[in-house]
Design an enzyme around this catalytic site. Structure first.
Site, mmCIF file in Angstrom:
data_model
loop_
_atom_site.group_PDB
_atom_site.id
_atom_site.type_symbol
_atom_site.label_atom_id
_atom_site.label_comp_id
_atom_site.label_asym_id
_atom_site.label_seq_id
_atom_site.Cartn_x
_atom_site.Cartn_y
_atom_site.Cartn_z
ATOM 1 N N ASP A 336 -18.324 14.316 17.470
ATOM 2 C CA ASP A 336 -17.754 13.020 17.150
ATOM 3 C C ASP A 336 -16.771 13.216 16.000
ATOM 4 O OD1 ASP A 336 -17.350 10.329 17.252
ATOM 5 O OD2 ASP A 336 -19.128 9.787 16.107
ATOM 6 N N LYS A 485 -0.709 -9.513 3.549
ATOM 7 C CA LYS A 485 -0.822 -8.201 4.206
ATOM 8 C C LYS A 485 -1.395 -8.414 5.600
ATOM 9 C CE LYS A 485 -5.491 -6.465 3.174
ATOM 10 N NZ LYS A 485 -6.141 -7.632 2.605
ATOM 11 N N ASP A 602 -11.892 6.618 18.821
ATOM 12 C CA ASP A 602 -10.606 6.238 18.231
ATOM 13 C C ASP A 602 -9.463 6.365 19.239
ATOM 14 O OD1 ASP A 602 -11.416 5.465 15.724
ATOM 15 O OD2 ASP A 602 -11.367 7.489 14.916
ATOM 16 N N ARG A 655 -11.062 7.367 22.896
ATOM 17 C CA ARG A 655 -11.572 6.117 23.462
ATOM 18 C C ARG A 655 -12.770 6.372 24.376
ATOM 19 N NH1 ARG A 655 -10.441 2.540 20.330
ATOM 20 N NH2 ARG A 655 -10.187 0.804 21.763
#
Length: 966
Positions: A336, A485, A602, A655
């Site tokens: 991971d 922001k 990610d 992903r």
């Protein structure tokens, strides 16, 4: 070692359904929900909303598995034979070894399988649903498909749902997707059926947590039909009882030993023409016992136990002893990313300002130590482009962007004053805001200092996932300032100007100071450039505010009014940095012939950027066109045959879903590779189970991941895995060393006993060169203790510089088997020759009669010859332990001998073994009555001559091997 994996049933893609289609499919309505009667009927149809287990493994089966082990059966035979020959101490020791091993194995198996219970404990106990058009609270296990569930801040979601009403909803899905940031939910329809879990933003999933906001959804799956239920199904169908390669080889050896022992018993009786007597029976049993390495199972267990202790000191907890041996054979590590290869600490590393170009920020983690460097229009870290800047030397634009980072921010950065914390920096808040707060500290303008200098917070508009912005209004002594922001596309939509130096220019002017045309496209190009570096990009903006007289600034302002006509300041690139140890650890893996794969939830660009930094993929890899980087939807779409046709499996898969990771492990197994999987979330547990070795993170890991794993890292550090693999390799080769020592000693003893059957006394009975007691005592005191010492040998210098062993390099490789017989035959010859010399050359050749039963006046020569044989074989076995320290190189090298303090157990066992020999030979009563030999004198010359010849022979043999064997 492969593990059984079954395919999961295809799921209904509710994320591709509209709310109306979902209502139709589940025969419900978002407004009214189900009736009580319909809910009761569905509860009977679908079952309760719980994860099902198989009731666990019965203790009787676990106990039987310990007893049915072939090596334990061999020990039981040895135990029976020991009692049959009235060797009660030896029998007691073997019985103790059997009980000890069975107890350890029983405890390991019985305590390991708790995964399903951990999964069940993650469910929320109650749920809010709409039934009979009324909002009620029910036990979570009573929820059924079609129910309308209501979620609020802090709730644990009890079932998979299709959302139909959302207000600023964010959920923590790290346990399923592995992503460290909360998922911002919406109602947008998703067209792709294969969309990864992390991108199904119109769905929520069981056992995830509501971080912010509230929502309503239609239940689409309960119990084992949820995403976490699919993980549980995978876990239930993974065979965790398959033996490791070491266990398989030891079992095969046990069967061979049993067959050989039976054959030897038959040989002894055949030599005596199947004439039965107590002496012949005892000798036959003694020969059989000499074939059995009584201490093998205990020594293997002790070696692994010492390995467990060493790994605990290295911050790795071993849950299953066999996994240590398996680590030594690992060829591929599937890791991971978040928290394993990275620090799980977001840090601002890049900025971009119109006109000024790129900036680089040094420093890592929460520690506010670092500097800001201007880099012009290049984002490469070329030293000659770097120009250090401070707030005093930088532009007013830098000042404003640091103010925005510090003030439009709810995170807190603190230095711990507790003595045990050693002044470490800690942070509270959203990871992205923490990164900006650290940036402000590095620039010398932290939020507390700004507040002390007159910045007063007047109003706050918190981050809203629907607008993806946050804004604050501050008052100073002479003006009001708004800072905003958020996501670049949402910030630009609120901006009319951008700042370049001290000048504010229109975003869409025909001609600007530094750019011609629409400046919005330029900004988006910079966003893409930073994103390709694996950075999460935030935009900052501000404007001076003139309040309308009489308006309540705290409660009277509207968000649209505040977030309009803003001035764009610049971009900040944030990323999760790799651990400092990750790159060296990955490089050590490659040096050891081990491939590292990153399987993460990610995005591909972020994953690829980190993979480049830690050398999982080359730095010059073209991510868009390289087969080394692949998204999960593409990888999952490949059939097994298509995956097998790939020249190389992807090094980075982004992903990922749980099934993606399991599919990768299965692909590695089909290529006959030995896979380790690291992970921390519930989503990792199926692959942790399916891998040959599952390695969970102890700090950030879920209970489910820890219980599914074989090894748990207490420091969550990828580098610790390298130490674990090194320990696994060390342990395997040490097992190989002491197995060679035990078996070659047994071969020598057997050959001496069998060849001596040809020597007959006056009655025609064979003259035994060793008594039964001597054989048993030799195995117990002279073979087993040095073998334990060999199990504790430190790793060689080349331990992690060789590729993983193959099946041909197993415990009983050709070279190891050859060594066993060569050394065994050499020791047998050098032990038997002194026996014959004393018996027929140096003495009168008087063989007497009934010398196998006890001492009489005619047995003096036989008893002296036995003592000589016994002493010779004992010294050879003890010295052979030193030879077994290295399979090719000399064990007597000074570089090895000077490290005596590294393995005191081995040397103490040799010294003590040699000292025990003398009482056995010379103590009256013990020598003649128990061991059936007597004290010797000049015969010691034969003993030490045999020892010198054996040492010279071994050195010559190893020299030839070094020259002739690859």
């Amino acid at each position: 070692m492969t593990k059984k994996i079954i395919d999961l049933q295809p799921e209904v893609p509710f994320h591709t359904y509209t709310v109306a289609e979902t209502e139709s499919q589940l025969k419900t309505t978002a407004v009214e929900g189900l009736t009580s009667e319909e809910a009761e009927a569905r509860l009977h149809l679908h079952g309760t909303n719980e994860l099902k287990g198989d009731g666990g493994v019965k203790w009787q089966k676990i106990l039987w598995r310990q007893i049915a082990n072939p090596l334990v059966i061999v020990l039981l035979i040895a135990n029976i034979l020991s009692f049959a020959t009235k060797q009660f101490p030896e029998g007691g020791v073997i019985l103790f070894i059997i009980i000890m091993n069975a107890t350890i194995g029983f405890y390991q198996d019985f305590s390991a399988e708790q995964t399903m219970e951990a999964l069940r404990n993650m469910s929320s106990p109650t749920a809010q649903v709409i039934r009979n058009e009324t909002r009620i609270v029910i036990p979570n296990n009573q929820v059924v498909p079609g129910d309308v569930m209501i979620f609020e801040d802090g709730d644990v979601i009890g079932a998979d749902c299709r959302l139909f009403e959302v207000f600023n909803l964010e959920t923590d899905e790290a346990l399923l997707t592995g992503e460290s940031l909360p998922a911002q939910k919406n109602l947008d329809l998703i067209k792709s059926v294969e969309q990864s879990l992390g991108d199904r933003l119109n769905m929520v999933f069981a056992s995830t947590t509501v971080v912010k906001g509230r929502a309503k959804g239609i239940v689409t799956g309960t119990g084992m039909n949820t995403q976490i239920g699919k993980i549980a199904t995978t876990l239930m169908n993974v065979d965790t009882n398959e033996l490791t390669p070491l266990q398989k080889r030891l079992n095969k050896m046990a069967y061979c030993i049993m067959v050989a022992a039976i054959v030897l018993v038959i040989v002894v009786f055949a030599v005596h023409k199947f004439r039965y007597s107590n002496e012949i029976a005892i000798y036959a049993i003694s020969v059989a016992i000499s074939m059995i390495p009584q201490g093998l199972v205990a020594i293997v267990t002790l070696t692994m136990a010492f390995g467990v202790s060493r790994m605990a000191r290295a911050k790795a907890i071993v849950r299953r002893l066999s996994s240590l041996e398996s680590l030594g054979a690992v060829t591929n590590i599937c890791s991971d990313k978040t928290g394993t290869l990275t620090q799980s600490k977001m840090v601002a590393v890049r900025m971009w300002f119109p006109g000024d170009g790129y900036y680089r920020i040094s420093g890592t983690g929460f520690v506010p130590e670092g500097e800001i460097f201007r880099q012009g229009e290049s984002i490469n870290n070329e030293p000659h482009q770097d120009e250090k800047v401070t707030l005093s030397t930088g532009s007013d634009q830098l000042l404003r962007i640091i103010q925005a980072s510090a003030l439009c921010n709810m995170a807190e950065l603190r230095r711990t004053n507790h003595p045990e914390a050693h002044g470490e920096w800690t942070a509270i808040g959203d990871p992205t805001e923490i990164a900006l707060q650290v940036l402000a500290h590095k620039a010398g303008m932290p939020k507390p200092e700004l507040v002390e200098n007159g910045f007063e917070l007047i109003a706050e508009f918190p981050f809203d996932s629907s607008v993806k912005r946050m804004s604050v209004l501050y008052r100073t002594s002479d003006e009001y300032l708004i800072f905003t922001k958020g996501a670049t596309e949402r910030i630009l939509g609120c901006c009319s100007h951008y700042r370049e130096g001290d000048t504010e220019l229109p975003l869409n002017s025909e001609k600007n100071n530094s750019i011609q045309g629409d400046f919005t496209s330029v900004i988006m190009d910079k966003v893409d450039a930073l994103a390709e570096q694996g950075l999460r990009v935030l935009s900052l903006s501000y404007r001076k505010f003139r309040p309308t007289p009489g308006v309540d600034l705290v409660h009277g302002l509207k968000r649209d009014e505040v977030e309009s006509d803003l001035v764009f300041l610049g971009l900040v690139g944030i990323y999760d940095p790799p651990r400092a140890e990750s790159l060296p650890a990955v490089m050590k893996c490659y040096e050891a012939g081990i491939r590292v794969h990153m399987l993460t939830g990610d995005h591909p660009s972020t994953a690829a950027a980190i993979a480049k930094e830690v050398a999982i993929i080359p730095a010059d890899t073209d991510v868009k066109n390289s087969s080394m980087v692949m998204s999960a939807d593409k990888f999952d779409a490949l059939s097994d045959e298509e995956v097998d046709r790939l020249v190389e499996l992807p090094r980075v898969v982004a992903r990922c879903s749980p099934n993606t990771k399991v599919k990768m492990i299965a692909a590695l197994h089909r290529r006959n590779l030995f896979a380790a999987m690291t992970g921390d979330g519930v989503n990792d547990s199926p692959s942790l189970k399916a891998a040959n070795v599952g390695i969970a993170m102890g700090q950030s890991g879920s209970d489910v991941a820890k219980q599914a794993a074989d090894i748990v890292l207490t420091d969550d550090n990828f580098a610790t895995i390298v130490e674990a693999i090194a320990e696994g390799r060390r342990m395997f080769f040490n097992i190989q060393k002491f197995v060679q020592h035990l078996m070659s000693g047994n071969i020598a003893t057997i050959l001496v006993l069998v060849v001596a059957l040809a020597i007959k006394d006056e009655q025609g009975d064979s003259v035994f060169p060793l008594s039964a007691a001597a054989i048993l005592f030799m195995n117990l005191c002279y073979s087993s203790p040095p073998a334990i010492g060999l199990g504790l040998e430190p790793a060689s210098e080349t331990n992690m510089k060789k590729p993983p062993r193959t099946s041909k390099q197993g415990l009983f490789s050709f070279e190891v088997l050859m060594d066993m017989f060569v050394y065994g035959i050499a020791m047998a010859v050098l032990s038997f020759v002194p026996f014959v010399l004393v018996l027929f050359v140096l003495e009168d050749g008087q063989l007497g009669k009934k010398c196998n039963v006890g001492y009489n006046d005619l047995c003096d020569t036989v008893f002296r010859a036995r003592a000589t044989c016994y002493a010779t074989l004992t010294f050879l076995i003890l010295s052979h332990a030193i030879n077994c320290r290295d399979i090719r190189n000399s064990g007597w090298q000074w570089s090895r001998l000077k490290t005596v303090y590294h393995n005191k157990t081995l040397w103490l066992s040799i010294v003590i073994g040699a000292m025990i020999l003398f009482p056995v030979i010379y103590v009256p009563g013990v020598n003649k009555n128990v061991f059936k030999h007597m004290g010797i004198s000049y015969e010691w010359g034969l003993v030490f001559a045999a020892l010198a010849i054996y040492t010279a022979f071994v050195e010559m043999y190893k020299f030839v091997k070094r020259r002739t064997m690859a």
